[in-house]
Design an enzyme around this catalytic site. Structure first.
Site, PDB file in Angstrom:
ATOM      1  CE1 TYR A 115     117.223  10.552-102.180  1.00  0.00           C
ATOM      2  CE2 TYR A 115     118.271  12.680-101.846  1.00  0.00           C
ATOM      3  CZ  TYR A 115     118.267  11.310-101.685  1.00  0.00           C
ATOM      4  OH  TYR A 115     119.305  10.689-101.035  1.00  0.00           O
TER       5      TYR A 115
ATOM      6  CG  PHE B 210     114.848  11.919 -90.345  1.00  0.00           C
ATOM      7  CD1 PHE B 210     114.843  11.211 -91.535  1.00  0.00           C
ATOM      8  CD2 PHE B 210     113.981  13.010 -90.223  1.00  0.00           C
ATOM      9  CE1 PHE B 210     114.000  11.555 -92.573  1.00  0.00           C
ATOM     10  CE2 PHE B 210     113.130  13.364 -91.264  1.00  0.00           C
ATOM     11  CZ  PHE B 210     113.138  12.642 -92.441  1.00  0.00           C
TER      12      PHE B 210
END
Length: 413
Positions: free
Chosen positions: A127, A413
């Protein structure tokens, strides 16, 4: 939206959820997943923010975002895109699938006025090229409670700890959690429905441990903390050898926290307390008699990306006065590229475009890493990732960006 190779990016429809989720499960190892987990994910999924990449009638990529609000230094709770459910089929690597999804998610976050995006990385190397910086860390430990004792703060004996049903105590526990959200950067204000994630406890995932248990701490008849955990009894050559696995713990004051840790240390027939994903500055590390027998270790936690540099840097406060011009590089979100003048202190801040000479040069990835105050600009400069152009500006900015409380993203999450 078309992608190279004939694949197409589309918004997920509710009737496609099971196929989408099955692809995600396969990408993450393909093991059987409890029905309870699938149904919880279905209920929390924001379909207008969830994406599927199709190759003919097959899903080959998934991703999505949650509409979160994250605490930043100074206590403000800022709209944040919680990037999630990212997967690409092994048959479609290096075809632009991931890049297309990241592009769409950040464009959508910008359109929604979210200055920040955040994620947990299954593979940290992925990322950085999309501008995410490693901003928070997690503490893990395996505490030998048979040999380690606690020196507790004044007032601990005034706190009562009692067992409670995880479900029946949920509202009181959530009130404690909500009170703590403004106190620590990185914490997420709980969106409706997310409180149920803390109670997810499918029997098929227990691996011989007990069902989820809960205790609450009380002072003067008011709930001031809670701990959720499970236990697993074991026996060795010397007798009992059980393990307590901590799932969640929160306290409104040091005495309430200490009372909960004392309880966890003292459960009968248990000799190990397994701690996962905790803040790295928790006080118990300074209360134990032998830290080495706790085997503490850290790993990366939340990754942060500034979607809008000006809005994000203006949203937080700074622990020392700062007046610095950043030369920002952001190839993936070019609207952030250029010079930004940040002025601020503990009361507020402003960050606007400027033509003034730059003091520091860095990419948006470094700003994301330093944003919550857990990674210093000085350390990033030592790694060769920040350049000081005006002498003294690096120390000035690094001190200002710090946080007296270590940041921590409070749930996955």
């Amino acid at each position: 939206m078309g992608i190279d190779g004939g694949t197409e990016l589309k918004t997920l429809r509710p009737e496609e959820f099971d196929r989408w989720w099955d692809h995600l499960a396969r990408a993450f190892g393909g093991g059987p997943a409890p029905l309870e987990e699938r149904e919880l994910d279905r209920s929390l999924t924001e379909f207008d923010r969830s994406l599927a990449v199709w190759d003919a009638d097959a899903i080959v990529g998934t991703s999505g975002a949650f509409s979160f609000r994250m605490t930043v230094p100074g206590g403000a709770v800022v709209p944040t895109a919680g990037v999630t459910m990212v997967s690409v089929s092994a048959t479609h690597r290096r075809r632009g699938v991931l890049t297309a999804m990241m592009r769409r998610l950040l464009d959508d976050a910008r359109a929604k006025g979210e200055p920040l995006a955040a994620l947990f990385a299954s593979e940290p190397a992925i990322y950085g090229r999309f501008g995410y910086g490693s901003a928070t860390f997690q503490l893990h430990a395996e505490i030998d409670t048979g040999r380690v004792s606690l020196a507790l703060p004044e007032g601990t004996d005034e706190v009562r700890v009692r067992y409670a049903s995880p479900t029946e105590a949920l509202a009181e526990c959530e009130a404690v959690y909500a009170a703590l959200v403004p106190r620590r950067p990185g914490m997420l204000a709980r969106q409706p429905g997310w409180e149920r994630a803390a109670l997810l406890d499918p029997e098929s995932g227990r691996e011989g441990a007990s069902a989820l248990q809960c205790v609450v701490a009380e002072r003067d008849g008011r709930v001031t903390g809670y701990a959720r955990f499970c236990t697993k009894l074991g026996w060795g050559p010397s007798g009992h050898d059980g393990t307590v696995t901590l799932k969640d713990l929160a306290g409104l004051d040091p005495a309430s926290e200490a009372a909960l840790w004392r309880f966890l240390f003292g459960i009968d027939l248990m000799t190990t307390l397994a701690v996962r994903g905790r803040p790295v500055d928790e006080a118990w590390q300074h209360q134990v008699s032998d830290l080495r027998r706790c085997v503490p270790r850290t790993r990366d936690g939340g990754y942060v990306r500034l979607v809008e540099v000006g809005a994000a840097l203006s949203a937080r406060t700074y622990q020392a006065p700062v007046d610095v011009v950043f030369e920002v590089e952001d190839a993936f979100c070019p609207w952030n590229t250029g010079r930004w003048r940040l002025t601020g202190d503990s009361k507020g801040a402003s960050c606007e475009r400027t033509s003034d000479p730059a003091d520091l040069a860095l990419s948006v990835r470094e700003l994301g890493a330093a944003y919550l105050g857990g990674v210093t600009l000085l350390s990033l400069a030592a790694a060769g990732r920040v350049r000081e152009l005006r002498p003294g500006s690096l120390t000035e900015a690094s001190v200002a960006f710090g946080s007296p409380v270590t940041p921590w993203v409070s749930h996955g999450f």
